[in-house]
Design a protein around this motif. Sequence first.
Motif, mmCIF file in Angstrom:
data_model
loop_
_atom_site.group_PDB
_atom_site.id
_atom_site.type_symbol
_atom_site.label_atom_id
_atom_site.label_comp_id
_atom_site.label_asym_id
_atom_site.label_seq_id
_atom_site.Cartn_x
_atom_site.Cartn_y
_atom_site.Cartn_z
ATOM 1 N N PRO A 210 0.825 -1.211 0.000
ATOM 2 C CA PRO A 210 0.000 0.000 0.000
ATOM 3 C C PRO A 210 0.859 1.261 0.000
ATOM 4 C CG PRO A 210 0.055 -0.946 2.190
ATOM 5 C CD PRO A 210 0.757 -1.927 1.285
ATOM 6 N N LYS A 211 0.318 2.305 -0.620
ATOM 7 C CA LYS A 211 0.984 3.600 -0.642
ATOM 8 C C LYS A 211 0.036 4.654 -0.078
ATOM 9 C CE LYS A 211 3.909 2.766 -4.690
ATOM 10 N NZ LYS A 211 4.267 3.272 -6.061
ATOM 11 N N PRO A 212 0.574 5.553 0.722
ATOM 12 C CA PRO A 212 -0.299 6.613 1.247
ATOM 13 C C PRO A 212 -0.838 7.476 0.101
ATOM 14 C CG PRO A 212 1.810 6.561 2.413
ATOM 15 C CD PRO A 212 1.942 5.662 1.232
ATOM 16 N N GLY A 213 -2.105 7.815 0.183
ATOM 17 C CA GLY A 213 -2.704 8.682 -0.817
ATOM 18 C C GLY A 213 -2.488 10.142 -0.484
ATOM 19 N N CYS A 214 -3.069 10.989 -1.279
ATOM 20 C CA CYS A 214 -2.966 12.429 -1.061
ATOM 21 C C CYS A 214 -4.104 12.910 -0.172
ATOM 22 C CB CYS A 214 -3.019 13.167 -2.397
ATOM 23 S SG CYS A 214 -1.585 12.873 -3.457
ATOM 24 N N ASP A 215 -3.888 14.006 0.488
ATOM 25 C CA ASP A 215 -4.928 14.649 1.288
ATOM 26 C C ASP A 215 -5.656 15.685 0.435
ATOM 27 O OD1 ASP A 215 -4.317 13.251 3.605
ATOM 28 O OD2 ASP A 215 -2.837 14.736 4.244
ATOM 29 N N LEU A 216 -6.969 15.688 0.552
ATOM 30 C CA LEU A 216 -7.804 16.637 -0.182
ATOM 31 C C LEU A 216 -8.253 17.730 0.779
ATOM 32 C CD1 LEU A 216 -9.085 16.963 -3.041
ATOM 33 C CD2 LEU A 216 -11.115 15.822 -2.120
ATOM 34 N N HIS A 217 -7.824 18.939 0.554
ATOM 35 C CA HIS A 217 -8.184 20.068 1.405
ATOM 36 C C HIS A 217 -9.344 20.820 0.759
ATOM 37 C CE1 HIS A 217 -4.272 20.300 3.881
ATOM 38 N NE2 HIS A 217 -4.249 19.174 3.185
ATOM 39 N N LEU A 218 -10.460 20.908 1.464
ATOM 40 C CA LEU A 218 -11.652 21.561 0.930
ATOM 41 C C LEU A 218 -11.815 22.968 1.487
ATOM 42 C CD1 LEU A 218 -14.284 18.665 1.112
ATOM 43 C CD2 LEU A 218 -12.750 19.263 -0.771
ATOM 44 N N ALA A 219 -12.544 23.780 0.736
ATOM 45 C CA ALA A 219 -12.859 25.145 1.180
ATOM 46 C C ALA A 219 -13.976 25.156 2.214
ATOM 47 C CB ALA A 219 -13.265 26.004 -0.017
ATOM 48 N N LEU A 220 -14.690 24.037 2.348
ATOM 49 C CA LEU A 220 -15.821 23.977 3.269
ATOM 50 C C LEU A 220 -15.389 24.262 4.702
ATOM 51 C CD1 LEU A 220 -17.715 20.783 2.013
ATOM 52 C CD2 LEU A 220 -18.459 23.156 1.762
ATOM 53 N N ASP A 221 -16.206 25.038 5.384
ATOM 54 C CA ASP A 221 -16.010 25.341 6.797
ATOM 55 C C ASP A 221 -17.010 24.491 7.572
ATOM 56 O OD1 ASP A 221 -16.602 26.603 9.387
ATOM 57 O OD2 ASP A 221 -15.303 28.228 8.720
ATOM 58 N N TRP A 222 -16.494 23.533 8.363
ATOM 59 C CA TRP A 222 -17.379 22.568 9.024
ATOM 60 C C TRP A 222 -18.384 23.252 9.942
ATOM 61 C CZ3 TRP A 222 -17.906 21.157 14.241
ATOM 62 C CH2 TRP A 222 -18.707 20.039 14.470
ATOM 63 N N GLU A 223 -17.941 24.233 10.713
ATOM 64 C CA GLU A 223 -18.851 24.909 11.633
ATOM 65 C C GLU A 223 -19.900 25.710 10.877
ATOM 66 O OE1 GLU A 223 -16.780 27.176 14.532
ATOM 67 O OE2 GLU A 223 -16.025 25.408 15.604
ATOM 68 N N LEU A 224 -19.490 26.380 9.805
ATOM 69 C CA LEU A 224 -20.442 27.129 8.989
ATOM 70 C C LEU A 224 -21.433 26.192 8.323
ATOM 71 C CD1 LEU A 224 -21.511 29.642 7.581
ATOM 72 C CD2 LEU A 224 -19.629 29.461 5.943
ATOM 73 N N GLN A 225 -20.955 25.054 7.835
ATOM 74 C CA GLN A 225 -21.844 24.053 7.236
ATOM 75 C C GLN A 225 -22.897 23.617 8.242
ATOM 76 O OE1 GLN A 225 -21.659 22.820 4.061
ATOM 77 N NE2 GLN A 225 -23.096 21.119 4.201
ATOM 78 N N LYS A 226 -22.469 23.382 9.478
ATOM 79 C CA LYS A 226 -23.398 22.933 10.518
ATOM 80 C C LYS A 226 -24.432 24.014 10.834
ATOM 81 C CE LYS A 226 -21.672 22.388 14.639
ATOM 82 N NZ LYS A 226 -20.938 21.837 15.803
ATOM 83 N N VAL A 227 -23.991 25.267 10.915
ATOM 84 C CA VAL A 227 -24.917 26.370 11.197
ATOM 85 C C VAL A 227 -25.946 26.502 10.078
ATOM 86 C CG1 VAL A 227 -25.086 28.887 11.364
ATOM 87 C CG2 VAL A 227 -23.359 27.669 12.685
ATOM 88 N N ALA A 228 -25.493 26.432 8.818
ATOM 89 C CA ALA A 228 -26.409 26.563 7.685
ATOM 90 C C ALA A 228 -27.401 25.404 7.641
ATOM 91 C CB ALA A 228 -25.606 26.638 6.387
ATOM 92 N N GLU A 229 -26.921 24.191 7.900
ATOM 93 C CA GLU A 229 -27.812 23.025 7.924
ATOM 94 C C GLU A 229 -28.869 23.177 9.014
ATOM 95 O OE1 GLU A 229 -25.612 19.452 8.378
ATOM 96 O OE2 GLU A 229 -24.757 19.508 6.346
ATOM 97 N N THR A 230 -28.443 23.611 10.194
ATOM 98 C CA THR A 230 -29.383 23.760 11.311
ATOM 99 C C THR A 230 -30.430 24.820 11.011
ATOM 100 O OG1 THR A 230 -27.691 23.081 12.907
ATOM 101 C CG2 THR A 230 -29.574 24.306 13.766
#
Length: 374
Positions: A7-27
Amino acid sequence: TAEVRPPKPGCDLHLALDWELQKVAETALQEMLTELKTTNQEFSGGSVVVMEAQTGAVRALVSLPQYDPRPFARGITQKEYNRLLNQPGIPLLHRAVQTIASPGSTFKLVTSSAALSHGLCTAGSVFYCGGSYAGANCFVTSGHGSIGFEGSLAHSCDVVYYMLGVKLGVERLSAHCKAMGLGRATGLDLPGESDGILPTAAWKWKNVGDKWYEGDTVNFSIGQGFLLVTPIQMAVVTSAVANGGKIVQPHLVQQVVSYQGRVMARPGFKPLRRLKLAGNLWAAVRQGMRGAVLYGTGGAANSEYVHVAGKTGTVENSPSSENPHGRNHTWFVSFAPYEHPEIVVVVMCEKSGGYGGSRCAPVARSSRRKATAA
């Protein structure tokens, strides 16, 4: 023969999404949808898009109702998949990028900027609304009387935009729509994005088998009729108004980083194109949006924390098999801070009834407060 590969380590995907903002908008959206279910005794779905006005980086992308994605990771069974397909509310539909609907009066951002670009009005123009035009009524049936350009957006006067749309004509209005990103997918880095529908006389003849009438232009000018858009497309339109005419490409991926820490890919923030409209004319549209929040149809979005500009939209419907009660779809598009736009927030509620100012503006207010505080 079997081959064993370490196995080889894969790459990390960095998103623009803000988890706390996503949660506030969903709520915030879920609370509104729960209230609507109680009020209407009927299911409503909805979406929220929060995007950086200058770069197109998507900070929150909400579609409700949701579903549990874990069965897909382990291998979903046909029975489980069929259950999701038949579940009320169609949770597999990503409403922010796949739902297409009329934009209602949020489209007046397009009609107004098109009219300004063709010299059909100015920021200082004064119009007269007597309550109807060419057989089509204003939502204020008694009329607004004399009303300026800013007030026409703030109070969402239909008659002004009927008149401007007819002066523009379908071809010039459609061309301006295309320049602002309507009629085709935005290029967001997710699969399955809808193109929407951008009507022209040729499109109507091909798809409906009839010629284009002035009444079609009247409907088109206020975001109804054949025109269909997605919430992510309206985020692009709103960002163009906010940033002075730059058409940005929405994106979720910020960068791809190898396990050694090397940046493998990073999307650029260069605008796709810039619309040729003088800065003072974009400022006139923004001022109308600010008026909508201060004294017009979008007062529920007003905030003591940040100066907000917005535009409401209410899509009138007749009963259909998908919408038996014919309840309105509602919209609110906005940006903040007004003086130096950073964040665009778009909210859309399906079959909500009521108006965009009462259904969607409060959701945008909650989401934007968190976004501008971040």
